[in-house]
Scaffold this motif. Structure first.
Motif, PDB file in Angstrom:
ATOM      1  N   ASP A   5       1.059  -1.239   0.081  1.00 21.69           N
ATOM      2  CA  ASP A   5      -0.305   0.011   0.038  1.00 21.69           C
ATOM      3  C   ASP A   5       0.857   1.256  -0.037  1.00 21.69           C
ATOM      4  O   ASP A   5       0.413   2.350  -0.090  1.00 21.69           O
ATOM      5  CB  ASP A   5      -1.088   0.111   1.270  1.00 21.69           C
ATOM      6  N   ASN A  43      -7.420  -2.347  -3.637  1.00 17.83           N
ATOM      7  CA  ASN A  43      -7.024  -1.306  -3.212  1.00 17.83           C
ATOM      8  C   ASN A  43      -5.397  -1.129  -2.944  1.00 17.83           C
ATOM      9  O   ASN A  43      -5.014  -0.529  -2.095  1.00 17.83           O
ATOM     10  CB  ASN A  43      -7.830  -0.580  -2.105  1.00 17.83           C
ATOM     11  N   TYR A  44      -4.529  -2.075  -3.596  1.00 18.64           N
ATOM     12  CA  TYR A  44      -3.203  -1.982  -3.365  1.00 18.64           C
ATOM     13  C   TYR A  44      -2.618  -1.894  -4.713  1.00 18.64           C
ATOM     14  O   TYR A  44      -3.006  -2.214  -5.656  1.00 18.64           O
ATOM     15  CB  TYR A  44      -3.005  -3.395  -2.503  1.00 18.64           C
ATOM     16  N   ARG A  68      -2.711  -0.863  -9.924  1.00 19.36           N
ATOM     17  CA  ARG A  68      -2.829   0.538  -9.173  1.00 19.36           C
ATOM     18  C   ARG A  68      -3.985   0.484  -8.281  1.00 19.36           C
ATOM     19  O   ARG A  68      -5.155   0.210  -8.937  1.00 19.36           O
ATOM     20  CB  ARG A  68      -2.536   1.917  -9.693  1.00 19.36           C
ATOM     21  N   PRO A  69      -4.084   1.067  -6.970  1.00 16.15           N
ATOM     22  CA  PRO A  69      -5.458   1.457  -6.226  1.00 16.15           C
ATOM     23  C   PRO A  69      -6.555   2.036  -7.247  1.00 16.15           C
ATOM     24  O   PRO A  69      -6.394   2.858  -8.025  1.00 16.15           O
ATOM     25  CB  PRO A  69      -5.315   2.158  -5.300  1.00 16.15           C
ATOM     26  N   THR A  70      -7.754   1.329  -7.019  1.00 10.96           N
ATOM     27  CA  THR A  70      -8.919   1.947  -7.887  1.00 10.96           C
ATOM     28  C   THR A  70      -9.203   3.123  -7.366  1.00 10.96           C
ATOM     29  O   THR A  70     -10.153   3.945  -8.019  1.00 10.96           O
ATOM     30  CB  THR A  70     -10.326   0.769  -7.747  1.00 10.96           C
ATOM     31  N   SER A  71      -9.215   3.494  -5.941  1.00 12.16           N
ATOM     32  CA  SER A  71      -9.558   4.864  -5.479  1.00 12.16           C
ATOM     33  C   SER A  71      -8.613   5.125  -4.318  1.00 12.16           C
ATOM     34  O   SER A  71      -8.020   4.296  -3.914  1.00 12.16           O
ATOM     35  CB  SER A  71     -10.997   4.832  -5.189  1.00 12.16           C
ATOM     36  N   ASN A  72      -8.391   6.640  -4.230  1.00 15.89           N
ATOM     37  CA  ASN A  72      -7.863   7.161  -3.264  1.00 15.89           C
ATOM     38  C   ASN A  72      -6.345   6.748  -3.168  1.00 15.89           C
ATOM     39  O   ASN A  72      -5.809   6.164  -2.113  1.00 15.89           O
ATOM     40  CB  ASN A  72      -8.215   6.830  -1.618  1.00 15.89           C
ATOM     41  N   GLU A  73      -5.751   7.017  -4.355  1.00 17.41           N
ATOM     42  CA  GLU A  73      -4.315   6.399  -4.666  1.00 17.41           C
ATOM     43  C   GLU A  73      -3.258   7.350  -3.492  1.00 17.41           C
ATOM     44  O   GLU A  73      -3.551   8.661  -3.563  1.00 17.41           O
ATOM     45  CB  GLU A  73      -3.796   6.827  -5.938  1.00 17.41           C
ATOM     46  N   PRO A  74      -2.477   6.822  -2.879  1.00 19.54           N
ATOM     47  CA  PRO A  74      -1.907   7.569  -1.516  1.00 19.54           C
ATOM     48  C   PRO A  74      -0.717   8.477  -2.152  1.00 19.54           C
ATOM     49  O   PRO A  74      -0.827   9.697  -1.974  1.00 19.54           O
ATOM     50  CB  PRO A  74      -1.410   6.374  -0.915  1.00 19.54           C
TER      51      PRO A  74
END
Length: 91
Positions: A5, A43-44, A68-74
């Protein structure tokens, strides 16, 4: 196949998905593990590493991110700092 993550470039420790696939010559087996990891970890970040043991050492010759994450990419941020004698430092 590995997942994490934290996508920061200095993060070299990703979690291993299942067992290493050393010696597997069937691409379908690799794709099965990649798809299972992607389905389980939506999400990772997921990446695939390819190793070449022709020299007798375990060395990674290819690595790429397959999810890549589907939402809220850090994300991450690097700040460039210029110091004396044209030294560049990143923080």
């Amino acid at each position: 196949v590995e997942w994490t993550d934290d996508p920061h470039p200095r993060n070299s420790y990703w979690e291993l998905w299942g067992l290493p696939l050393f010696g597997v010559k069937d691409a379908a087996a690799v794709m099965f593990e990649v798809n299972a990891c992607r389905k389980s970890k939506p999400n990772y970040y997921v990446k695939v590493n390819a190793f070449d043991n022709s020299r007798g050492v375990e060395s990674c010759v290819l690595s790429f991110i397959v999810q890549r994450p589907t939402s809220n990419e850090p994300g991450f941020q690097l700040m460039r700092i210029e110091e004396h004698s044209r030294t560049i430092r990143y923080a």
